[in-house]
Design a protein around this motif. Structure first.
Motif, PDB file in Angstrom:
ATOM      1  N   SER A  76       1.184  -1.171  -0.306  1.00 27.03           N
ATOM      2  CA  SER A  76      -0.140  -0.392   0.485  1.00 27.03           C
ATOM      3  C   SER A  76       1.079   1.227   0.054  1.00 27.03           C
ATOM      4  N   ALA A  77       1.881   1.754   1.002  1.00 30.41           N
ATOM      5  CA  ALA A  77       2.731   2.265   0.733  1.00 30.41           C
ATOM      6  C   ALA A  77       3.146   2.733  -0.605  1.00 30.41           C
ATOM      7  N   ARG A  78       3.855   1.630  -0.943  1.00 32.47           N
ATOM      8  CA  ARG A  78       4.267   1.648  -3.085  1.00 32.47           C
ATOM      9  C   ARG A  78       3.553   2.190  -3.328  1.00 32.47           C
ATOM     10  N   VAL A  79       2.237   1.635  -3.252  1.00 26.09           N
ATOM     11  CA  VAL A  79       1.154   2.278  -3.938  1.00 26.09           C
ATOM     12  C   VAL A  79       0.943   3.118  -4.312  1.00 26.09           C
ATOM     13  N   LYS A  80       0.573   4.595  -2.795  1.00 26.43           N
ATOM     14  CA  LYS A  80       0.737   5.706  -2.614  1.00 26.43           C
ATOM     15  C   LYS A  80       2.457   6.500  -3.059  1.00 26.43           C
TER      16      LYS A  80
ATOM     17  N   MET B  72       9.180  -7.559 -16.872  1.00 22.92           N
ATOM     18  CA  MET B  72       9.354  -6.428 -15.800  1.00 22.92           C
ATOM     19  C   MET B  72       8.455  -5.582 -15.603  1.00 22.92           C
ATOM     20  N   GLU B  73       7.646  -5.717 -14.858  1.00 29.64           N
ATOM     21  CA  GLU B  73       6.996  -4.888 -14.712  1.00 29.64           C
ATOM     22  C   GLU B  73       6.744  -3.370 -14.502  1.00 29.64           C
ATOM     23  N   PRO B  74       7.518  -2.086 -15.317  1.00 30.70           N
ATOM     24  CA  PRO B  74       7.886  -1.182 -14.587  1.00 30.70           C
ATOM     25  C   PRO B  74       6.721   0.245 -13.406  1.00 30.70           C
ATOM     26  N   ILE B  75       7.241   1.147 -13.116  1.00 34.64           N
ATOM     27  CA  ILE B  75       6.663   1.406 -12.737  1.00 34.64           C
ATOM     28  C   ILE B  75       5.536   2.428 -13.397  1.00 34.64           C
TER      29      ILE B  75
ATOM     30  N   VAL C 271      14.672   7.069  -8.286  1.00 37.37           N
ATOM     31  CA  VAL C 271      13.692   6.380  -8.252  1.00 37.37           C
ATOM     32  C   VAL C 271      14.291   5.313  -9.904  1.00 37.37           C
ATOM     33  N   PRO C 272      13.761   4.830 -10.215  1.00 39.40           N
ATOM     34  CA  PRO C 272      14.812   3.844 -11.664  1.00 39.40           C
ATOM     35  C   PRO C 272      14.061   4.289 -12.765  1.00 39.40           C
ATOM     36  N   VAL C 273      15.116   4.753 -14.275  1.00 40.51           N
ATOM     37  CA  VAL C 273      14.219   5.318 -15.213  1.00 40.51           C
ATOM     38  C   VAL C 273      15.195   4.533 -16.399  1.00 40.51           C
TER      39      VAL C 273
END
Length: 966
Positions: free
Chosen positions: A4-8, A44-47, A70-72
């Motif tokens: 949930s924290a990651r989603v936020k 690999m699912e991206p952000i 955050v990776p790019v």
């Protein structure tokens, strides 16, 4: 961090990006799935996904990413084979908007381009100037210049032109901290000023120069002494004694081949070279693969522009492919391998003379059992076969596939024969086989062992083969990657290949450019195990789908979906596939995108979504069911068939609209319309009727329903006596709905031409072929119609009486869909005995059996073929038939789909895209011809679309031919 924290956190990131980025920012689940794969074995699912419109957008993304750590991942066409174009990162897709050629200087032979420019598009723009961008990978019709820079792409003619690194002059970049840097050749004074500066760019210059100096001896000892080395970072180019002589003065040469792990390229200045004036080909045939490889050293002294190896597995798959079997015309016998050798010259005579000299030399030395000479247009078949090699290999059905995990090794060409023998021993020792192809001129071989990654045994076999091959490459002094890059699949072997000292130097280069490790992390160095993040790995499962169409050849519905390997041929520039992608340039509307979403639903990667989901419907809705993917995709992905099955499931879950029911039963509507014509035509043209159709049935107000004929074709046929001239036999005319009730003139022309050719014509008088039902997902009704038609037509097929049709979408339903709907011998017999009228007459002409006499009528004819026709049988027969009258001058439109696609173009929500598809190539090509040109078509949809989108009134090919028949 909790889920949930990651989603936020990701929601906050998306909001911040949307505030500062002008281009699309997409963090939804569908977009993440669409960008989770490339052409490799990884997923690999991206952000999230960002489609920057400008360098300002890129700067904003990098500033935000650097601030948040955050990776790019910069990405082009997503055709990468090593996993370098997927990551748990913000994916920046440059192909959508930053895809322009900004400037061309023909005198100095360079171009300034954005990273999303497709290689073929660049070359089309500079070809009129007699120039080209030399690196030419087989994916050049959809791969982007940014990807070519990231991978250090080479291609077929690298024996002459080298690698991308040899053609990059200057790069505009955004560094990992969000600052800009322009990398180009600098003199010593400028270099010293940069080294003495402050900031990330200065740090890069200082550290890279220091790393190269400190590791010079080890670089000289460990880097392969071959041209086709693209593994690792280009430190060998930055030691003072490097062959480039630059001493590290052009930092762009470090960025080339770095796979987005160092910085983001926003603009490139690239070198252009002159186009070869003339080309000719020799194709040497060999009974033994290794002997073909050894022959390369005998060929190189002739100074060819290319030597391409094609092995037996590709040749076998090509023979079995619907769309590619025709390419085999130049192959003699059943070789184990062929070498395609190209020569260039200032004239045809010079190029052909070089081919003759090679063939004479090959004969003296016993190089192969045949040398086929090819000039002019005949060369295209060879190159089409070679560029389709990857896809043709991947068209292998079943769970064991020829996979890209050791497929890019390169050795000295003089060692290739022994190397291939040893490689084959490794493959066979693991109980499998492999497909072989590649750039023999430079020793770069693409070898793909068949492995099933869904099993533990398959995974173990992959790792074991990869380990053994890495040993073999080291022994032969080669490179694990000759052009496709390291990514994950070869990155895991970098320390073994280069040694610990150089591997640590690679890490230092990475830290110099990317202190936070946010640029495409886990590629080239510090990679995850090659068995992680697999698209199809151990434990991969899909939902079992009961289907109404026969998918047994693909091992079920899921197997048909998995035929898509992500190589992205559906995104190519040119051809028919994929019409909606060409119009929207959205990944979701490519065949690859739709296959990715189907696979995600079947495997549970899109939680909560079933096969009848609205998200899938939205993705498949713009599939025009043109069937181009079935033939133009080398793996034969049949999205039309998949869509039929999906629509049936969707209709069962959600019901169907009245509009779908009406269009599915167009035969009944047309029969009634014809019965009550001309009143029905007056009613249909009434503004109130058009308003009602638009308001209540979703028919676009600018579309007019086809006019109904007062006298139907069966009525005309019944009112006359046959006029058969000669005794060629009998045929059955499959009189379709449109012929019967809208365009009886097509049936009249067909009847008269067939009779003049000596055939007695019997009308089939079938029920509707079922295509309209299929297109709306009414599979049960379509099967019932197929059953009735097959039972009626089988007696003719059994006797060998040809079944002839004029409308491709109807006649080809008998050939393509009926066997899948009915799965019986009767359907197969009817399918094998059915022909389009132009196909039938053209075949008779080729056999010397056509008895037609023509007038001296002169006519210029521009022909446009129907999509189903082009996909399933090609348009060759149509053109050849139109050329039979001696006074006819014939050209074929070089355009894809017309955009109508049956009822698709009538539906109000599809009208704009329908017209956009037609306006892409077809409408301008037709309007460019003067009124003295007649427009010929085979499909009713094409006829209606051209009438609506141009000032012309096309006619069916058989009507145009009838004008010249005595």
């Amino acid at each position: 961090m909790t889920a949930s924290a990651r989603v936020k956190e990701h929601e906050e990131l998306a909001r911040e990006l949307r505030k500062r980025v002008a281009g699309p920012v997409r963090f939804d689940s569908v977009s993440r799935v669409l960008y989770s794969t490339d052409a490799s074995i990884y997923q690999m699912e991206p952000i999230g996904v960002v489609m920057p419109r400008s360098r300002e957008d890129v700067l904003a993304v990098m500033e935000i990413a650097a601030g948040r750590g955050v990776p790019v991942l910069p990405r082009g066409g997503g055709t990468s084979l090593s996993g370098q174009a997927v990551n748990h990162a913000i994916v920046m897709d440059f192909s959508r908007h930053m895809n322009q050629v900004l400037e061309v200087n023909a005198d100095e032979r360079w171009a300034r381009v954005q990273p999303g420019v497709v290689l073929d598009q660049l070359n089309k723009q500079v070809a009129p100037l007699g120039l080209q961008f030399a690196p030419d990978p087989t994916t050049a019709n959809r791969a982007c210049i940014g990807g070519a820079i990231g991978n250090n792409t080479c291609g077929t003619h690298s024996v002459v032109y080298g690698k991308t690194i040899d053609h990059v002059l200057e790069l505009q970049t955004v560094l990992s901290d969000g600052t800009e840097a322009r990398f180009s050749a600098v003199d010593q004074a400028t270099l010293e000023a940069k080294v003495a500066g402050v900031g990330l760019e200065a740090d890069i210059y200082r550290r890279v120069r220091q790393i190269a100096q400190e590791n010079g001896e080890e670089i000289a000892a460990r880097y392969p002494k071959i041209m086709r080395r693209v593994s690792g970072y280009n430190l060998d180019d930055f030691v003072p004694s490097s062959s480039s002589g630059s001493g590290g003065l052009n930092m762009a040469r470090m960025v080339v081949g770095s796979e987005g792990t160092l910085c983001v390229v926003t603009e490139a200045k690239v070198n252009l070279v002159p186009l070869p004036p003339k080309k000719a080909l020799a194709v040497l045939h060999f009974d033994d693969l290794a002997r073909a490889c050894e022959a390369t050293m005998e060929i190189l002294p002739h100074q060819p522009a290319a030597i391409e190896l094609i092995g037996r597995m590709i040749l076998d798959r090509c023979r079995e492919s619907l769309g590619f079997a025709r390419l085999m015309r130049f192959v003699e016998g059943e070789p184990d391998a062929i070498l395609a050798i190209e020569f260039s010259g200032e004239s045809d005579a010079e190029a052909e003379g070089k081919v003759d000299a090679l063939c004479r030399d090959a004969s003296r030395k016993g190089l192969g059992y045949a040398c086929v000479r090819l000039t002019g247009a005949a060369q295209a078949d060879v190159w089409s076969l070679r560029t389709s090699g990857l896809g043709l290999l991947m068209s292998t059905r079943g769970d064991s596939k020829p996979l890209p995990f050791v497929e890019d090794t390169a050795v000295d060409p003089g060692k290739m024969g022994d190397y291939v023998r040893r490689f084959d021993e490794v493959v066979k020792a693991h109980g499998t086989t492999a497909g072989y192809y590649g750039h023999a001129s430079v020793g770069c071989l693409h070898i793909r062992p068949l492995v099933n990654l869904k099993t533990r045994d398959g995974l173990d076999k992959m790792v074991s083969i990869a380990s053994d091959i890495s040993d073999l490459v080291l022994e032969f002094g080669g490179s694990l990657s000759g052009e496709h890059g390291d990514g994950i699949v070869r990155g895991v072997w970098m320390e073994k290949m280069f040694g610990s000292q150089i591997y640590e130097a690679f890490r230092e280069v990475k830290r110099a450019f990317d202190p936070q490790n946010i640029m495409n992390p886990g590629k080239i160095i510090d990679c995850p195990p090659m068995t992680e993040n697999l698209r199809l790995g151990e434990g991969y499962q899909t939902k079992t789908i009961d289907t109404k169409l026969d998918f047994s050849a693909d091992h079920g519905f899921a197997g048909a979906v998995e035929m898509c390997n992500g190589m992205g041929a559906c995104r190519k520039d040119g051809g028919t596939m994929c019409p909606s992608y060409m119009a929207t340039r959205e990944e979701e509307h490519s065949t690859r995108g739709r296959a990715n979403l189907l696979r995600a639903v079947l495997s549970g990667a899109l939680p909560g979504e079933g096969l009848a989901s609205k998200k899938l419907y939205d993705a498949l809705d713009l599939c025009l069911e043109c069937k181009a993917c079935k033939s133009e995709c080398q793996t034969g992905v049949d999205m039309t068939k998949l869509k039929y099955e999906f629509l049936d499931k969707y209709a069962a879950a959600h019901g169907t609209s009245w509009r779908s029911r009406i269009f599915a039963n167009i035969n009944t509507l047309s029969r009634l319309g014809s019965r009550f014509a001309p009143l029905s035509n007056m009613a249909a043209a009434n503004p109130l009727s058009k308003f009602a159709l638009h308001r209540f049935f979703g028919v676009h107000r600018r579309r007019s329903l086809p006019r109904f004929a007062s006298q139907s074709f069966p009525q005309w046929s019944a009112s006359r006596s046959p006029d058969v001239r000669g005794g060629s036999g009998s045929v059955v005319l499959f009189n379709d709905t449109f012929m019967n009730y809208n365009y009886p003139q097509i049936g009249i022309a067909a009847t008269e031409v067939l009779e003049r050719a000596g055939f007695h014509v019997t009308l089939a008088n079938p029920v509707c072929c079922g295509r309209p039902m299929l297109s709306k997902g009414f599979l049960d009704t379509a099967r019932d119609h197929a059953r009735r038609n097959v039972d009626m037509l089988y007696s003719y097929a059994e006797k060998g009486v040809p079944i002839i049709g004029c409308e491709p979408s109807c006649l080809l339903t008998l050939r393509d869909e009926y066997p899948d709907l009915l799965s019986d011998d009767k359907a197969k017999a009817v399918a094998s005995n059915s022909y389009l009228v132009d196909e039938f007459l053209s075949i008779l002409q080729e056999q010397g059996k056509l008895e037609l006499e023509f007038t001296d009528l002169k006519k210029k004819v521009l022909f446009h073929g129907h999509c189903h026709q082009k996909a399933l049988i090609g348009s060759r027969h149509s053109v050849e038939l139109l050329k039979m009258p001696p006074g006819y001058e014939v050209e074929e439109v070089q355009a894809g789909c017309c955009g109508m696609a049956g009822s698709f173009g009538f539906e109000k929500e599809h009208y704009e895209i329908s017209m956009a598809i037609g306006g892409e190539q077809l409408f301008p090509a037709v309007e460019a011809k003067g009124d003295d040109w007649e427009i010929a078509v085979t499909g009713v949809s094409c006829r209606q679309q051209l009438e609506h989108g141009t000032s012309r009134r096309p006619r069916h090919l058989i009507e145009v031919l009838r004008d010249a028949v005595e």
